[in-house]
Design an enzyme around this catalytic site. Structure first.
Site, short mmCIF file in Angstrom:
data_model
loop_
_atom_site.label_atom_id
_atom_site.label_comp_id
_atom_site.label_asym_id
_atom_site.label_seq_id
_atom_site.Cartn_x
_atom_site.Cartn_y
_atom_site.Cartn_z
N SER A 131 39.98 -3.25 -18.04
CA SER A 131 38.92 -4.44 -18.05
C SER A 131 37.44 -3.92 -18.31
CB SER A 131 39.09 -5.07 -16.92
OG SER A 131 38.66 -6.47 -17.20
N ASP A 133 32.37 4.91 -28.33
CA ASP A 133 31.77 4.41 -30.14
C ASP A 133 30.60 5.08 -30.47
OD1 ASP A 133 34.46 3.15 -30.24
OD2 ASP A 133 33.43 1.20 -30.46
N LYS A 181 43.41 -3.90 -21.37
CA LYS A 181 43.33 -5.06 -20.92
C LYS A 181 41.97 -5.59 -22.01
CE LYS A 181 42.39 -8.90 -17.72
NZ LYS A 181 41.29 -9.22 -18.28
#
Length: 496
Positions: free
Chosen positions: A329, A340, A354
């Site tokens: 989460s 990223d 999730k």
């Protein structure tokens, strides 16, 4: 009805329920991840955290309450009529609150969504404590060991510490009533209460037993821990609650003051929590105006961006993130953003996966509806739901630290064939006993090793893996995992 969007983390009892041998209801599987004090409650209590994330302060674009169409109105009228009929005409008197709850539970169940649920007033209170990190109690970590409730440690500056409670104190009574045979969560409930009220604990210390009066206070449980390990700073983030970002910033500044350039952010078994905290935490390492997460609902997408400059003390740091299948989460939002933007290298094992967001709506009676409203993507547009985030460098968790909990209601003996027997073999092997295979068969060789285990631990020697043997087996595995964090040690060696 109060409509707000905020977090749902675990129903973690935190400071006053650290460990338990009691079987408790789980939301998903019963796979266990052992990790210092965090994993103790998970392993012994068989509590698995269902990772949940919801949004604080981000009102999704163009969200409106629409009017009901004719079909919706007809369905609503039908529900109302059934409720009225059963409440007034059924031949046995009905509890109207229970009828109402059953109707709501039925609708939520029909969603077939593990992250959507209706919480009662009592459950909502526990839920909100998990969000804030605050509860009213005495501030003592406890565990159930050998059928005794023992204080692991009083929190620094807590009412328990000021009253003289010490580690290894055994609690025998709460307010004069024996707690023998009670589950840990029951004892915790007795110890907690209203702010500024007193609770009397009868504690046994060695051969001495005495009563200790403690005034209950509001306790805040920190979600971030910092330790210096050689030339590496290890920052453990247990969950994403109110002000976790502030705690993380403080930890990074401490590491900088200690002259450390290499930092490990340990997110193993972190179930997530507040999304806005994940964004603020990412902002410590990511510059202003960068997208941290994308929220998507239907054809609409909103990019949530950083609002401040990155922390200057963090800019020259070599950041490593340590994750496992219990990292979920908000943990994945944070990890995905730093990955990223190449701000961190990710180590460990694949995360939970999730990628959906829950909204909560609280009602006037204190109950709460939590439901999935949108999905989220990483800055580069990766949707990790059901997939997880793969680490840049895999560090496998030792088998014994990912064992399934063995129900202590079952006894295993020679001739049995059960998947739990494989768990017994892996665990005994980790504890130094000679096990020549990892099959599901309980053979004579295993019986001999169980006898050796029982004898070494002063248990009745039967050769059967019974409740008492299971409890000791679990206790020793926890102690082993507590003393030896093999995965973290491997990562620190890599970073040298």
């Amino acid at each position: 009805m109060d409509d707000k969007q905020h977090t749902s983390s675990s129903d973690d009892e935190r400071a006053e329920i650290a460990t338990s041998n009691q079987d408790q209801e789980t939301n998903s599987s019963k796979r266990v991840h052992l990790k210092r004090w965090q994993f103790i409650s998970i392993l012994i209590g068989t509590i698995l955290i269902t990772a949940v994330i919801t949004v604080v302060a981000y009102i999704f674009i163009n969200q409106k309450i629409s009017g009901l169409n004719k079909t919706d109105q007809s369905n609503l009228n039908k529900i109302e009529n059934v409720y009225k009929i059963l409440n007034s005409d059924y031949y046995k008197k009905q509890d109207s609150d229970k009828l109402s709850k059953a109707a709501i539970d039925g609708m939520v169940k029909e969603l077939k969504d593990p992250y959507s649920e209706y919480l009662t007033k009592e459950q909502t209170k526990s839920f909100n404590e998990g969000v804030s990190g605050d509860f009213v109690g005495i501030g003592a970590e406890m565990q159930k060991k050998n059928d005794q409730i023992m204080v692991t440690s009083p929190m620094k500056g807590s009412p328990a510490e000021r009253a003289g409670i010490r580690p290894k104190d055994v609690i025998t009574k709460v307010n004069g009533k024996s707690i023998k045979g009670k589950a840990l969560d029951e004892v915790v409930k007795d110890v907690r209460g209203k702010e500024n009220t007193e609770v009397t604990l009868t504690v046994q210390r060695g051969s001495e037993e005495k009563d200790v009066k403690i005034k209950r206070e509001k306790i805040h449980v920190k979600s971030v821990e910092y330790k210096k390990k050689g030339k590496v700073g290890v920052i453990t983030i247990n969950k994403f609650q109110n002000d976790t970002s502030g705690e993380l910033k403080d930890a990074v500044l401490k590491a900088h003051k200690d002259g450390l350039k290499k930092i490990v952010l340990d997110l193993r078994n972190n179930p997530g929590g507040l999304l806005d905290e994940a964004v603020k935490m990412a902002n410590i390492f990511i510059d202003k105006g960068k997208t941290v997460v994308k929220l998507e609902k239907g054809k609409d997408t909103e990019a949530i961006q950083t609002s401040n400059d990155a922390l200057k003390e963090a800019k020259d740091m070599d950041i490593s993130i340590l994750v496992n299948e219990g990292s979920a989460s908000a943990s994945e939002v944070f990890t995905g953003a730093l990955k990223d933007y190449n701000k961190a290298k990710v180590y460990g094992s694949k995360t939970f996966g999730k990628g959906v967001v829950q909204t909560t709506r609280e009602f006037k009676d204190g109950s709460l509806l939590k439901y999935t409203e949108m999905k989220w993507l990483t800055p580069d547009g990766h949707y990790i739901h059901g997939k997880g985030i793969k680490p840049d460098v895999t560090i496998d968790t030792p088998k014994y630290q990912s064992l399934n909990v063995i129900p202590n209601t079952k006894t295993f003996k020679v001739g049995d064939d059960d998947k739990n027997i494989k768990t017994i073999k892996i665990g005994l092997s980790a504890l130094g006993y000679k096990v020549d295979n990892e099959s599901t068969q309980f053979d004579k060789a295993l019986e001999n090793q169980v006898k050796a285990f029982q004898q070494a631990n002063k248990l009745e020697v039967t050769g059967e893996f019974n409740k008492e043997t299971n409890n000791k087996f679990t206790e020793l595995l926890v102690e082993k995992a507590n003393k030896h964090d093999d995965v973290l040690d491997k990562l620190i060696n890599i970073l040298k």
